[in-house]
Enzyme design. Structure first.
Site, PDB file in Angstrom:
ATOM      1  N   THR A  52       0.818  -1.211   0.000  1.00  0.00           N
ATOM      2  CA  THR A  52       0.000   0.000   0.000  1.00  0.00           C
ATOM      3  C   THR A  52       0.850   1.257   0.000  1.00  0.00           C
ATOM      4  OG1 THR A  52      -1.742  -1.169   1.204  1.00  0.00           O
ATOM      5  CG2 THR A  52      -1.848   1.221   1.184  1.00  0.00           C
ATOM      6  N   SER A  53       1.888   1.305   0.828  1.00  0.00           N
ATOM      7  CA  SER A  53       2.746   2.488   0.897  1.00  0.00           C
ATOM      8  C   SER A  53       3.543   2.695  -0.383  1.00  0.00           C
ATOM      9  CB  SER A  53       3.717   2.370   2.085  1.00  0.00           C
ATOM     10  OG  SER A  53       3.021   2.333   3.310  1.00  0.00           O
ATOM     11  N   TYR A 115     -11.773  -3.810  -4.612  1.00  0.00           N
ATOM     12  CA  TYR A 115     -12.812  -3.290  -5.510  1.00  0.00           C
ATOM     13  C   TYR A 115     -13.867  -4.318  -5.890  1.00  0.00           C
ATOM     14  CZ  TYR A 115     -15.114  -1.283  -9.613  1.00  0.00           C
ATOM     15  OH  TYR A 115     -16.041  -0.847 -10.504  1.00  0.00           O
ATOM     16  N   TYR A 141      -2.376 -10.430   2.941  1.00  0.00           N
ATOM     17  CA  TYR A 141      -2.524  -9.045   3.403  1.00  0.00           C
ATOM     18  C   TYR A 141      -4.011  -8.731   3.460  1.00  0.00           C
ATOM     19  CZ  TYR A 141      -1.773  -3.901   3.272  1.00  0.00           C
ATOM     20  OH  TYR A 141      -1.774  -2.539   3.526  1.00  0.00           O
ATOM     21  N   ARG A 146      -9.565  -0.932   2.829  1.00  0.00           N
ATOM     22  CA  ARG A 146      -9.221  -0.608   1.441  1.00  0.00           C
ATOM     23  C   ARG A 146      -9.901  -1.540   0.445  1.00  0.00           C
ATOM     24  NH1 ARG A 146      -4.747   3.259  -0.286  1.00  0.00           N
ATOM     25  NH2 ARG A 146      -3.770   3.876   1.664  1.00  0.00           N
ATOM     26  N   LYS A 170      -0.649 -10.231   7.236  1.00  0.00           N
ATOM     27  CA  LYS A 170      -0.613  -8.847   7.700  1.00  0.00           C
ATOM     28  C   LYS A 170      -2.051  -8.413   7.890  1.00  0.00           C
ATOM     29  CE  LYS A 170       0.514  -4.084   6.395  1.00  0.00           C
ATOM     30  NZ  LYS A 170       1.073  -3.173   5.365  1.00  0.00           N
ATOM     31  N   ILE A 212       4.146  -4.388   9.919  1.00  0.00           N
ATOM     32  CA  ILE A 212       4.521  -3.853   8.608  1.00  0.00           C
ATOM     33  C   ILE A 212       3.839  -2.497   8.556  1.00  0.00           C
ATOM     34  CG2 ILE A 212       4.572  -4.267   6.116  1.00  0.00           C
ATOM     35  CD1 ILE A 212       4.179  -7.260   6.719  1.00  0.00           C
TER      36      ILE A 212
END
Length: 307
Positions: A52-53, A115, A141, A146, A170, A212
């Protein structure tokens, strides 16, 4: 290396490094290498990219592969390397995960597809196919904020039973009952990493393997120190560091990650602050808040360009 050996190494603060860009928006691979070196010298226990980052949805498939390849080389085996290889596209996820295996990553982190809001059966089939396509440890993850779908504990348990290379998860999940049930159901040797900054310490307390955390981009030494204190049995110090980091954790998520993180790194002289659209950097007011907070944390006193 066996899955058990990898599980012993995957501990502590795995820094989800941002993808740096030049002022005109091209991927800045030289700065990526320098960021990774700084992370390792600052005490981070592992490196991840294109999570994501790392703005993966703004990168082409070839850019993601090149970021992963450059990062693997920059890590140089000094700490575990866990690239994020997930996508909303199943075929792309398979391709990126196989690529991570080919270049010698220690594990791959695969996000719940976003999505499309798949069913639990759809998630099971997706992750099972990815895990069976490689001989590589997999971290799932789970980030329902999100993706708009939560990987249920029962589905995770099915996956772990069917695919022994799914070794951890995660959890960017604010439902702390859920994350307790992960270890209670799947087993306490399963690797549980926090992706929620204010839950990094609490997850250690219930048996988590580490975090993380996007904050590790900005203050890697302090995030790593909190984990080191916990694993050394210094509970009081770990608690103190947890609360010391709270203000910074909150500030870096006032707007969508990694905008504030990249603004902070720009102020620190680590990167050219740039995010690809549709993301945007913070405006002047938030940027000034970030600057004053970095000063209070002593993070601007050592601000120099990476060389």
């Amino acid at each position: 290396m066996t899955y058990d050996a990898v599980k012993k190494r995957l501990r502590g603060s795995i820094a989800p490094v941002v993808t740096p860009f030049t002022a005109d928006g091209a991927v800045d691979y030289a700065t990526l290498e320098a960021l990774i070196d700084w992370q390792i010298r600052s005490g981070s226990h592992g490196i991840s990219v294109t999570g994501t980052s790392g703005e993966p949805s703004s990168l082409t498939l070839e850019e993601r592969k090149e970021v992963i390849r450059v990062a693997k080389s920059a890590v140089g085996g000094r700490v575990p390397f866990v690239p994020a290889t997930g996508s909303v596209n199943h075929a792309e996820t398979l391709e990126l995960t196989k690529f991570a295996e080919t270049i010698g990553a220690d594990a791959a982190m695969v996000i719940v597809p976003y999505y499309v809001r798949p069913t639990q059966e759809g998630l099971y089939r997706h992750f099972l196919a990815v895990a069976r396509s490689v001989d590589l440890p997999i971290l799932i993850y789970n980030i329902p904020g999100r993706t708009a779908v939560n990987l249920e504990v029962s589905t995770l348990a099915r996956l772990v039973e069917a695919a022994p290379n799914i070794v951890g998860i995660k959890e960017s999940n604010k439902d702390f009952e859920h994350v307790n049930r992960v270890l209670g159901t799947v087993g306490r040797d399963f690797l549980l990493f926090s992706g929620i900054e204010l839950l990094c310490y609490p997850m250690l307390a219930i048996g988590g393997a580490g975090s993380i955390s996007a904050t590790a981009n900005v203050f890697p030494s302090k995030v790593a120190e909190m984990h080191d204190a916990w694993f050394a049995g210094d509970v009081k110090k770990a608690q103190d560091l947890h609360y010391e980091l709270m203000e910074l954790n909150d500030l870096l998520f006032v707007e969508t990650n990694p905008g504030p993180v990249k603004a902070a790194l720009g102020l620190m002289g680590k990167i050219t602050p740039y995010v690809r659209p549709p993301l945007a950097l913070p405006g002047p007011e938030l940027t000034e808040r970030i600057r004053t907070t970095l000063l209070r944390y002593g993070l601007l006193e050592e601000a120099t360009q990476i060389s």
